[in-house]
Scaffold this motif. Structure first.
Motif, mmCIF file in Angstrom:
data_model
loop_
_atom_site.group_PDB
_atom_site.id
_atom_site.type_symbol
_atom_site.label_atom_id
_atom_site.label_comp_id
_atom_site.label_asym_id
_atom_site.label_seq_id
_atom_site.Cartn_x
_atom_site.Cartn_y
_atom_site.Cartn_z
ATOM 1 N N ASP A 8 0.806 -1.231 0.000
ATOM 2 C CA ASP A 8 0.000 0.000 0.000
ATOM 3 C C ASP A 8 0.837 1.278 0.000
ATOM 4 O OD1 ASP A 8 -2.585 -0.628 -0.364
ATOM 5 O OD2 ASP A 8 -3.289 0.122 1.572
ATOM 6 N N ASN A 9 2.112 1.147 0.310
ATOM 7 C CA ASN A 9 3.071 2.257 0.249
ATOM 8 C C ASN A 9 2.632 3.474 1.063
ATOM 9 O OD1 ASN A 9 5.313 3.710 -0.467
ATOM 10 N ND2 ASN A 9 4.564 4.268 -2.496
ATOM 11 N N ASP A 10 2.697 3.345 2.366
ATOM 12 C CA ASP A 10 2.295 4.471 3.220
ATOM 13 C C ASP A 10 3.463 4.919 4.096
ATOM 14 O OD1 ASP A 10 0.658 6.388 4.469
ATOM 15 O OD2 ASP A 10 -1.060 5.053 4.295
ATOM 16 N N ASP A 11 3.474 6.218 4.418
ATOM 17 C CA ASP A 11 4.560 6.772 5.240
ATOM 18 C C ASP A 11 4.188 6.847 6.717
ATOM 19 O OD1 ASP A 11 5.817 7.111 2.887
ATOM 20 O OD2 ASP A 11 5.687 9.301 2.823
ATOM 21 N N TYR A 12 2.886 6.805 7.003
ATOM 22 C CA TYR A 12 2.445 6.961 8.392
ATOM 23 C C TYR A 12 1.497 5.842 8.794
ATOM 24 C CZ TYR A 12 4.636 11.449 8.424
ATOM 25 O OH TYR A 12 5.587 12.420 8.366
ATOM 26 N N ARG A 13 1.618 5.439 10.038
ATOM 27 C CA ARG A 13 0.729 4.418 10.607
ATOM 28 C C ARG A 13 0.664 4.696 12.101
ATOM 29 N NH1 ARG A 13 -3.008 0.651 9.084
ATOM 30 N NH2 ARG A 13 -1.754 0.029 7.289
ATOM 31 N N ARG A 14 -0.515 4.644 12.664
ATOM 32 C CA ARG A 14 -0.702 4.865 14.103
ATOM 33 C C ARG A 14 -0.021 6.170 14.536
ATOM 34 N NH1 ARG A 14 0.205 -1.456 16.083
ATOM 35 N NH2 ARG A 14 -1.962 -2.046 15.921
ATOM 36 N N GLY A 15 -0.097 7.156 13.658
ATOM 37 C CA GLY A 15 0.395 8.492 14.001
ATOM 38 C C GLY A 15 1.899 8.632 14.000
ATOM 39 N N GLN A 16 2.617 7.632 13.511
ATOM 40 C CA GLN A 16 4.076 7.775 13.441
ATOM 41 C C GLN A 16 4.595 7.212 12.115
ATOM 42 O OE1 GLN A 16 5.389 5.544 16.976
ATOM 43 N NE2 GLN A 16 5.829 3.790 15.680
ATOM 44 N N LEU A 17 5.858 7.476 11.814
ATOM 45 C CA LEU A 17 6.425 6.992 10.549
ATOM 46 C C LEU A 17 6.312 5.473 10.483
ATOM 47 C CD1 LEU A 17 9.648 9.171 10.183
ATOM 48 C CD2 LEU A 17 7.674 9.168 8.627
ATOM 49 N N THR A 18 6.056 4.959 9.292
ATOM 50 C CA THR A 18 5.944 3.506 9.134
ATOM 51 C C THR A 18 7.310 2.837 9.366
ATOM 52 O OG1 THR A 18 6.087 3.965 6.762
ATOM 53 C CG2 THR A 18 3.935 3.398 7.618
ATOM 54 N N ASN A 19 7.256 1.540 9.614
ATOM 55 C CA ASN A 19 8.462 0.797 9.981
ATOM 56 C C ASN A 19 9.574 0.959 8.930
ATOM 57 O OD1 ASN A 19 10.218 -1.645 10.551
ATOM 58 N ND2 ASN A 19 8.784 -1.729 12.262
ATOM 59 N N HIS A 20 9.210 0.815 7.647
ATOM 60 C CA HIS A 20 10.269 0.873 6.622
ATOM 61 C C HIS A 20 10.846 2.277 6.471
ATOM 62 C CE1 HIS A 20 6.637 1.866 4.243
ATOM 63 N NE2 HIS A 20 7.446 2.601 3.515
ATOM 64 N N LYS A 21 10.058 3.308 6.847
ATOM 65 C CA LYS A 21 10.570 4.684 6.758
ATOM 66 C C LYS A 21 11.653 4.916 7.816
ATOM 67 C CE LYS A 21 8.777 6.646 3.412
ATOM 68 N NZ LYS A 21 9.584 7.407 2.448
ATOM 69 N N VAL A 22 11.544 4.180 8.929
ATOM 70 C CA VAL A 22 12.521 4.343 10.009
ATOM 71 C C VAL A 22 13.691 3.364 9.844
ATOM 72 C CG1 VAL A 22 12.863 4.244 12.523
ATOM 73 C CG2 VAL A 22 10.720 5.138 11.583
ATOM 74 N N TYR A 23 13.368 2.101 9.534
ATOM 75 C CA TYR A 23 14.414 1.060 9.565
ATOM 76 C C TYR A 23 14.856 0.585 8.181
ATOM 77 C CZ TYR A 23 13.350 0.931 14.509
ATOM 78 O OH TYR A 23 13.170 1.295 15.819
ATOM 79 N N GLY A 24 14.150 1.027 7.132
ATOM 80 C CA GLY A 24 14.468 0.551 5.773
ATOM 81 C C GLY A 24 13.605 -0.668 5.441
ATOM 82 N N GLU A 25 13.424 -0.886 4.144
ATOM 83 C CA GLU A 25 12.518 -1.963 3.697
ATOM 84 C C GLU A 25 12.986 -3.343 4.132
ATOM 85 O OE1 GLU A 25 10.977 -2.087 -0.388
ATOM 86 O OE2 GLU A 25 11.611 0.001 -0.481
ATOM 87 N N ASP A 26 14.315 -3.553 4.047
ATOM 88 C CA ASP A 26 14.827 -4.891 4.384
ATOM 89 C C ASP A 26 14.493 -5.262 5.831
ATOM 90 O OD1 ASP A 26 16.545 -2.892 5.282
ATOM 91 O OD2 ASP A 26 18.368 -3.729 4.393
ATOM 92 N N ILE A 27 14.773 -4.329 6.742
ATOM 93 C CA ILE A 27 14.522 -4.617 8.165
ATOM 94 C C ILE A 27 13.012 -4.674 8.445
ATOM 95 C CG2 ILE A 27 14.809 -3.705 10.539
ATOM 96 C CD1 ILE A 27 17.339 -5.009 9.403
ATOM 97 N N ALA A 28 12.227 -3.835 7.753
ATOM 98 C CA ALA A 28 10.768 -3.853 7.978
ATOM 99 C C ALA A 28 10.175 -5.215 7.586
ATOM 100 C CB ALA A 28 10.094 -2.729 7.198
ATOM 101 N N ILE A 29 10.641 -5.762 6.470
ATOM 102 C CA ILE A 29 10.145 -7.093 6.055
ATOM 103 C C ILE A 29 10.512 -8.114 7.139
ATOM 104 C CG2 ILE A 29 10.462 -8.990 4.386
ATOM 105 C CD1 ILE A 29 10.930 -6.740 2.247
ATOM 106 N N LEU A 30 11.756 -8.028 7.596
ATOM 107 C CA LEU A 30 12.212 -9.002 8.604
ATOM 108 C C LEU A 30 11.538 -8.779 9.959
ATOM 109 C CD1 LEU A 30 15.959 -9.017 7.542
ATOM 110 C CD2 LEU A 30 14.344 -10.928 7.321
ATOM 111 N N ALA A 31 11.237 -7.530 10.295
ATOM 112 C CA ALA A 31 10.533 -7.266 11.560
ATOM 113 C C ALA A 31 9.142 -7.905 11.505
ATOM 114 C CB ALA A 31 10.411 -5.755 11.798
ATOM 115 N N GLY A 32 8.481 -7.799 10.350
ATOM 116 C CA GLY A 32 7.170 -8.457 10.178
ATOM 117 C C GLY A 32 7.316 -9.962 10.309
ATOM 118 N N ASP A 33 8.312 -10.523 9.637
ATOM 119 C CA ASP A 33 8.532 -11.982 9.699
ATOM 120 C C ASP A 33 8.818 -12.418 11.138
ATOM 121 O OD1 ASP A 33 8.260 -11.965 6.967
ATOM 122 O OD2 ASP A 33 10.405 -12.122 6.539
ATOM 123 N N GLY A 34 9.658 -11.618 11.816
ATOM 124 C CA GLY A 34 10.013 -11.944 13.206
ATOM 125 C C GLY A 34 8.786 -11.933 14.102
#
Ligand code: GRG
Length: 308
Positions: free
Chosen positions: A103-129
């Motif tokens: 969906d390509n969004d920059d904000y979620r729950r009033g703060q920057l989305t995970n990939h905007k803070v940690y990068g796409e690679d880590i965001a994918i892995l954070a979801g998997d984790g």
């Protein structure tokens, strides 16, 4: 002014104090989530997982699980690990949903989305984790529950996550983007899978933990399916009527992405009416439980009066 993720339940006409109930259940869930995941090595992935897991949100899924378990005589302690696991699964789906490939969004729950803070690679892995940890957490942390009930809970959760649930709904959602000829049936398929399946797993897992009978499970499945669809209809309406500040994410995204939504198919008023009818049917299922079902009844009403 309503802030993102604030619980708004003032306009429910019931003796039951839903606002206080939601706030106290939410603080139990928040504390349990905080305890559930400490920072280990490699720190970066744990920080990314905690960043989204502890970012707030209504905590509706764990609250539904706890309320259903208590309805059938179970305790908070029995259901809390499953309630946390449901929020871990929900959070991972939000992290992945927000990725540029989805969906390509920059904000979620009033703060920057995970990939905007940690990068796409880590965001994918954070979801998997988070997804993997959810199952480990249920299996290792649940106490006072017979093993066969736990196996059922794990079956509900995995079914809701896979191609019969979130994954299947998301695939059809992605395929439907930009198309004008999506039918109401397809839209309902998307939302019963993408949103409804996990809400149903919340209710049924809470029920099974408490030792539900087959008739309980059938009634509560009806309750959950109806609130699940109503929840999504309201989500579509809020995407049009609420501000980004209220939602804690970008508003008006469905229109921009040319998504077929219920308001686009039926109009705003008919969509609200449809959501109300679904909530009425959901509440009817609770009749046999009398006053004990007041939390689930009030949650159903909250779903259509919510502002975010
Ligand atoms: C589960 C393996 C796996 C992959 C994920 C990305 C994806 C596949 C599915 C998308 C699921 C999704 C994001 C559905 C939307 C559900 C929805 C309406 C979310 C908003 O829920 P709220 O309003 O949010 O309860 P808060 O922030 O309050 O928790």
């Amino acid at each position: 002014m309503v802030k993102a993720n604030e619980i708004v339940a003032d306009n429910i006409n019931s003796q039951f104090d839903l606002k206080t109930y939601l706030e106290s259940q939410k603080s139990i869930v928040e504390a349990a989530l905080d305890r559930s995941l400490s920072i280990r090595k490699p720190e970066k992935i744990y920080e990314a997982m905690r960043y989204s897991l502890l970012a707030g949100g209504k905590r509706l899924r764990p609250i539904l699980c706890l309320a259903t378990c208590e309805l059938l005589g179970g305790s908070t302690a029995m259901a809390l690990p499953t309630a946390c696991a449901l929020e871990m699964i929900h959070t991972m789906s939000l992290i992945h949903d927000d990725l540029p490939a989805m969906d390509n969004d920059d904000y979620r729950r009033g703060q920057l989305t995970n990939h905007k803070v940690y990068g796409e690679d880590i965001a994918i892995l954070a979801g998997d984790g988070l997804l993997a940890y959810a199952f480990e957490y249920v299996a290792t942390q649940t106490q006072q529950v017979p093993a066969e009930r736990l196996v059922k809970v794990i079956t509900y959760l995995s079914h809701a996550v896979g191609a019969e649930g979130l994954v299947g709904g998301q695939v059809l959602d992605l395929e439907s983007e930009g198309k004008n000829d999506i039918s109401a049936e397809t839209l309902t398929f998307i939302h019963t899978h993408k949103t409804g399946a996990l809400l149903e797993a919340c209710v049924l897992s809470g029920a099974v933990l408490a030792g539900a009978t087959q008739i309980d499970l059938e009634r509560l499945a009806q309750y959950a399916q109806n609130i699940g669809l109503a929840f999504q209809i309201i989500d579509d309406i809020l995407d049009i009527t609420a501000t980004g500040e209220e939602l804690g994410k970008t508003a008006g995204k469905d229109l921009k992405a040319q998504k077929i939504t219920y308001p686009r198919l039926w109009g705003l008023e008919a969509s609200r009416q449809q959501a109300q009818e679904l909530i009425d049917v959901a509440i009817e299922q609770l009749h046999p439980y009398g006053a004990k079902a007041e939390p689930l009844r009030a949650i159903a009403n909250y779903i259509i009066t919510r502002k975010n």
